[in-house]
Enzyme design. Structure first.
Site, PDB file in Angstrom:
ATOM      1  N   GLY A  13       0.775  -1.227   0.000  1.00  0.00           N
ATOM      2  CA  GLY A  13       0.000   0.000   0.000  1.00  0.00           C
ATOM      3  C   GLY A  13       0.805   1.274   0.000  1.00  0.00           C
ATOM      4  O   GLY A  13       0.303   2.326   0.413  1.00  0.00           O
ATOM      5  N   LYS A  16       3.475   1.566  -4.999  1.00  0.00           N
ATOM      6  CA  LYS A  16       4.310   0.983  -6.041  1.00  0.00           C
ATOM      7  C   LYS A  16       3.520   0.640  -7.302  1.00  0.00           C
ATOM      8  O   LYS A  16       4.089   0.613  -8.395  1.00  0.00           O
ATOM      9  CB  LYS A  16       5.061  -0.242  -5.522  1.00  0.00           C
ATOM     10  CG  LYS A  16       4.251  -1.480  -5.238  1.00  0.00           C
ATOM     11  CD  LYS A  16       5.155  -2.600  -4.718  1.00  0.00           C
ATOM     12  CE  LYS A  16       4.433  -3.923  -4.573  1.00  0.00           C
ATOM     13  NZ  LYS A  16       3.266  -3.860  -3.672  1.00  0.00           N
ATOM     14  N   LYS A  33       1.728  -8.293 -13.174  1.00  0.00           N
ATOM     15  CA  LYS A  33       1.710  -8.624 -11.749  1.00  0.00           C
ATOM     16  C   LYS A  33       1.316 -10.084 -11.650  1.00  0.00           C
ATOM     17  O   LYS A  33       0.136 -10.427 -11.799  1.00  0.00           O
ATOM     18  CB  LYS A  33       0.735  -7.748 -10.968  1.00  0.00           C
ATOM     19  CG  LYS A  33       0.736  -8.108  -9.480  1.00  0.00           C
ATOM     20  CD  LYS A  33       0.254  -6.992  -8.605  1.00  0.00           C
ATOM     21  CE  LYS A  33       0.458  -7.374  -7.129  1.00  0.00           C
ATOM     22  NZ  LYS A  33       0.160  -6.285  -6.206  1.00  0.00           N
ATOM     23  N   GLY A 101       5.882  -6.940  -7.814  1.00  0.00           N
ATOM     24  CA  GLY A 101       5.769  -7.982  -6.808  1.00  0.00           C
ATOM     25  C   GLY A 101       4.558  -7.774  -5.921  1.00  0.00           C
ATOM     26  O   GLY A 101       3.907  -6.725  -5.932  1.00  0.00           O
ATOM     27  N   ALA A 102       4.245  -8.784  -5.137  1.00  0.00           N
ATOM     28  CA  ALA A 102       3.112  -8.734  -4.213  1.00  0.00           C
ATOM     29  C   ALA A 102       3.603  -8.310  -2.834  1.00  0.00           C
ATOM     30  O   ALA A 102       4.387  -9.024  -2.204  1.00  0.00           O
ATOM     31  CB  ALA A 102       2.441 -10.103  -4.133  1.00  0.00           C
ATOM     32  N   GLY A 103       3.165  -7.132  -2.372  1.00  0.00           N
ATOM     33  CA  GLY A 103       3.554  -6.672  -1.047  1.00  0.00           C
ATOM     34  C   GLY A 103       5.045  -6.432  -0.934  1.00  0.00           C
ATOM     35  O   GLY A 103       5.704  -6.004  -1.879  1.00  0.00           O
ATOM     36  N   ARG A 185       2.392  12.373  -3.850  1.00  0.00           N
ATOM     37  CA  ARG A 185       0.989  11.968  -3.889  1.00  0.00           C
ATOM     38  C   ARG A 185       0.235  12.940  -4.790  1.00  0.00           C
ATOM     39  O   ARG A 185       0.372  14.160  -4.647  1.00  0.00           O
ATOM     40  CB  ARG A 185       0.390  11.977  -2.490  1.00  0.00           C
ATOM     41  CG  ARG A 185       1.094  11.041  -1.516  1.00  0.00           C
ATOM     42  CD  ARG A 185       0.876   9.576  -1.859  1.00  0.00           C
ATOM     43  NE  ARG A 185       1.579   8.685  -0.948  1.00  0.00           N
ATOM     44  CZ  ARG A 185       1.543   7.364  -1.011  1.00  0.00           C
ATOM     45  NH1 ARG A 185       0.835   6.778  -1.959  1.00  0.00           N
ATOM     46  NH2 ARG A 185       2.197   6.633  -0.140  1.00  0.00           N
TER      47      ARG A 185
END
Length: 211
Positions: A13, A16, A33, A101-103, A185
């Site tokens: 979160g 990325k 992904k 990547g995941a997390g 942001r």
């Protein structure tokens, strides 16, 4: 073989996926992904398709689509699926490929394999996305040490958030890893504002030339 770059983060979160969308768009490449956890809201691939400006077909389908927004190993178990590392083979494409990547790096894919284990097998250059918020020095330096201990090539750090100059400098000085740029942001977050921020905030030659 076209250039392939892995995007990872110090945590989940952190932004990325937005960075991946911006980079894939700037490189006019492909996005992939392999493992998606959580399907109730907009998936990361859908975010990239919306923000990157890539033509249809440049966002590759996931190998695993898991319903629950949990660590992949647990989400797969709930779905009655076993994530197999052998199925995460790299595609050969006629252009740059951004792989998200995941997390974070130590997130388990199954009870034996973590995300970083796949990265070590691939031996592709990595960009590490890091928050600029409090706590990022610890998380970022630990992530860099984990990558370096496994001889995974690291292009540099992409900071995400408002500028915190001393924090960013401290991470670079302690790690010796270059800062590639910073993505603020964005409000509103659109394909146009993202592309403009990427062009303003990052040296594409430094990223594309890093191995």
């Amino acid at each position: 073989m076209s250039k392939r770059i892995v995007i990872t983060g110090t945590d989940t979160g952190i932004g990325k996926t937005v960075f991946s969308a911006g980079l894939a768009g700037l490189l006019d490449g492909f996005y992939w992904k392999p493992v998606q956890s959580g399907l109730d809201e907009e998936t990361d691939s859908e975010v990239v398709a919306r923000l990157s400006g890539l033509p249809a077909g440049r966002v590759l389908p996931e190998v695993y689509r898991l319903r629950m927004p949990l660590s992949p190993h647990r989400s797969a178990e709930i779905d009655g699926v076993a994530i197999e590392a052998a199925k995460l083979s790299l595609p050969d494409l006629p252009g740059p490929l951004i792989i998200e990547g995941a997390g974070g790096l130590m997130v388990p894919l199954n009870r034996q394999t973590r995300v970083i284990d796949i990265f070590r097998e691939w031996q592709l250059p990595v960009i590490l996305c890091a928050r600029t918020a409090l706590g990022t020095i610890n998380h970022t330096l630990l992530s860099i040490e984990a990558l370096q201990a496994r001889s995974i090539p690291l292009i540099g750090i992409a900071f995400i958030g408002e500028e915190v100059a001393d924090t960013q400098r401290t991470i670079v000085e302690f790690s010796g890893v270059p800062q590639l740029g910073r993505l603020p942001r964005l409000d509103p977050l659109t394909g146009e504002t993202l592309r403009a921020a990427m062009v303003a905030g990052f040296d594409l030659a430094l990223i594309a030339g890093g191995d």
